[in-house]
Design an enzyme around this catalytic site. Structure first.
Site, PDB file in Angstrom:
ATOM      1  N   GLY A  22       1.024  -1.167   0.153  1.00 32.49           N
ATOM      2  CA  GLY A  22      -0.042  -0.087   0.043  1.00 32.49           C
ATOM      3  C   GLY A  22       1.150   1.338  -0.108  1.00 32.49           C
ATOM      4  N   PRO A  24       2.688   4.738   0.967  1.00 30.29           N
ATOM      5  CA  PRO A  24       3.517   5.139   2.296  1.00 30.29           C
ATOM      6  C   PRO A  24       2.313   5.740   3.133  1.00 30.29           C
ATOM      7  CG  PRO A  24       4.763   5.874   0.351  1.00 30.29           C
ATOM      8  CD  PRO A  24       3.434   5.441  -0.229  1.00 30.29           C
ATOM      9  N   GLY A  25       2.429   5.416   4.407  1.00 31.78           N
ATOM     10  CA  GLY A  25       1.529   6.238   5.442  1.00 31.78           C
ATOM     11  C   GLY A  25       0.195   5.488   5.513  1.00 31.78           C
ATOM     12  N   THR A  26      -0.208   4.393   5.059  1.00 33.89           N
ATOM     13  CA  THR A  26      -1.277   3.682   5.194  1.00 33.89           C
ATOM     14  C   THR A  26      -1.189   2.733   6.446  1.00 33.89           C
ATOM     15  OG1 THR A  26      -0.361   2.067   3.475  1.00 33.89           O
ATOM     16  CG2 THR A  26      -2.384   3.692   2.867  1.00 33.89           C
ATOM     17  N   GLY A  27      -0.280   2.583   7.203  1.00 30.06           N
ATOM     18  CA  GLY A  27      -0.041   1.860   8.326  1.00 30.06           C
ATOM     19  C   GLY A  27       0.352   0.531   8.274  1.00 30.06           C
ATOM     20  N   LYS A  28       1.150  -0.013   7.160  1.00 25.38           N
ATOM     21  CA  LYS A  28       1.582  -1.201   7.191  1.00 25.38           C
ATOM     22  C   LYS A  28       2.401  -1.661   8.369  1.00 25.38           C
ATOM     23  CE  LYS A  28       3.672  -0.096   3.168  1.00 25.38           C
ATOM     24  NZ  LYS A  28       3.162   1.144   2.869  1.00 25.38           N
ATOM     25  N   GLU A 244     -10.600  29.582 -13.903  1.00 26.49           N
ATOM     26  CA  GLU A 244     -11.319  28.929 -12.784  1.00 26.49           C
ATOM     27  C   GLU A 244     -12.962  28.985 -13.138  1.00 26.49           C
ATOM     28  OE1 GLU A 244      -9.432  26.861 -11.179  1.00 26.49           O
ATOM     29  OE2 GLU A 244      -7.708  27.885 -11.530  1.00 26.49           O
ATOM     30  N   ASP A 319      -3.753  20.543 -16.018  1.00 29.16           N
ATOM     31  CA  ASP A 319      -4.781  20.065 -16.549  1.00 29.16           C
ATOM     32  C   ASP A 319      -4.684  19.189 -17.643  1.00 29.16           C
ATOM     33  OD1 ASP A 319      -6.176  21.771 -14.779  1.00 29.16           O
ATOM     34  OD2 ASP A 319      -6.433  23.344 -16.400  1.00 29.16           O
TER      35      ASP A 319
HETATM   36 ZN    ZN Z   1      -6.966  24.474 -14.545  1.00 29.95          ZN
END
Ligand code: ZN
Length: 413
Positions: A22, A24-28, A244, A319
């Protein structure tokens, strides 16, 4: 590990190796520790990078020592973090790579060597399972693979609750709403959000962390901090406002796209402005229509620039990158093209594409361009049809710099 005898009596072999993967940081690591805690056995842990040594042979001897220790402590859990550091595909036989190969070979020898009756379970973690040497994944080695995904909505609520225990939260904090806005965040990122919120609340001299502090922390992490003091020329402001507004207005007319949460032309991080969408509940599948419409929404920015200012800018680079990525995945991974058919063109190495023939390779390029061109045309058409709304939204942005979802909705009533 609690009742090995029952399984052995039944004739079952206890698995030796389990691969957790998984991002990084998912808690393996936390899950590996929790398994050891639940089973009530010792936890021995080492990181793959610790095996990599500048002196030849040391890596392999470290693997040997690790397993000697594990055998003495059995039953136990051995945890190897970042296994890709030693377990990546064996290649040539030179220098650092051959040292790497020796370490990997030793690991394979150890995995094959111990008896299942010793009840040592080796857990390994990686965020790049595709990098691993196939030999590691054979039966009797890491033959069980468990994906540790980013948490779902309920998971995020629970993680936010956990990490806010030791923090001063104001009455108005709505962790459910924050969880709704953070789809895709890992446990570590959610913990980071609350910490950032505490820092922002301190800077703002709030008595406690308010909901707005957490919302600002989420934005800081996703798009960067607002830069109120950056001087923006009127010309750039107008361009950003239309860009935007273009994204926001186009996506409002696409049924599969998420609702607009906020549109802003206050620079944040590297972006001159941004359009933020509400995240609907985490979905498992994405339809073709949804991907096509996502591309249309992405092209809305450039389409508005062209339509109103008859000029295009570098502001759309991200984009275009995202839209091109979607088009490429639709064709090469999801088999969503009419002309190429339901075929996966996913390959490990570029040359493998040649197996499909030059025509197919060219067709992928043509189809990617066609998909994007169609999305651009659709965006332009939508904006020309609703030019009055586009102008209203852009002008309001120029005036107020920021529009909330409620204010945005009013343009369409
Ligand atoms: Zn844009």
């Amino acid at each position: 590990m609690k009742k090995p005898d029952e399984y052995i009596k039944m004739g079952a072999k206890i698995p030796k190796g389990i691969l957790l993967y998984g991002k990084p940081g998912t808690g393996k690591t936390l899950i590996a520790k929790a398994i050891a805690g639940e089973a009530g056995v010792p936890f021995i842990s080492m990181s793959g990078s610790e095996f990599i040594e500048m002196f030849a042979g040391l890596g392999a001897s470290r693997v040997r020592k690790l397993f000697e220790k594990a055998k003495k402590m059995a039953p136990c859990i051995v945890f190897i973090d970042e296994i890709d550091a030693i377990g990546s595909r064996r290649t040539s036989n030179s220098g650092a790579e051959s040292e790497n190969n020796q370490t990997l070979n030793q690991l394979l020898v150890e995995m094959d060597g111990f008896e299942t009756s010793e009840t040592i379970i080796v857990l390994a973690a990686t965020n790049r399972p595709e990098m691993l040497d196939k030999a590691l994944l054979r039966p009797g080695r890491f033959d069980r693979q468990i994906t540790i995904p980013a948490p779902d909505l309920n998971g995020r609520v629970e993680i936010l609750k956990l990490h806010s225990k030791d923090k001063k939260l104001a009455e108005d904090v709505n962790l459910k709403e924050i969880a709704g806005d953070t789809a895709g965040f890992t446990g570590a990122e959610l913990s980071n959000v609350l910490n950032e919120a505490a820092i922002l609340a301190t800077k703002e001299r709030h008595d406690a962390i308010q909901n707005i502090d957490i919302e600002n922390a989420v934005r800081k992490i996703t798009v960067g901090l607002e830069k109120h003091n950056r001087v923006v020329s009127d010309k750039d402001k107008k361009l950003t406002a239309y860009h935007e507004a273009g994204h926001a207005v186009v996506s409002r007319y696409l049924s599969t796209q998420n609702d607009v949460k906020e549109v802003s032309i206050i620079p944040r991080g590297l972006a001159g402005g941004y359009t933020m969408y509400r995240t609907n509940e985490d979905k498992f599948y994405v339809s073709r229509t949804e991907l096509l419409e996502k591309m249309v929404a992405l092209m809305g920015g450039r389409a508005a620039e062209k339509l109103v200012l008859n000029e295009i800018s570098t502001g759309a680079s991200n984009d275009l990158e995202v839209a091109t990525g979607i088009a490429r995945d639709m064709l090469t991974i999801y088999g969503m093209s009419d002309s190429l058919g339901p075929v996966s063109l996913k390959v490990d190495e570029a040359y493998e594409l040649q197996l499909f023939g030059e025509e197919v390779v060219n067709e992928v390029g043509n189809q990617i361009r066609l998909l994007i061109e169609n999305a651009y045309v659709t965006a332009q058409k939508l904006l020309s049809e609703h030019r009055d709304i586009l102008d209203n939204v852009a002008n309001t942005l120029l005036e107020k710099e920021k529009i909330t979802s409620e204010e945005f909705e009013k343009f369409f009533n």
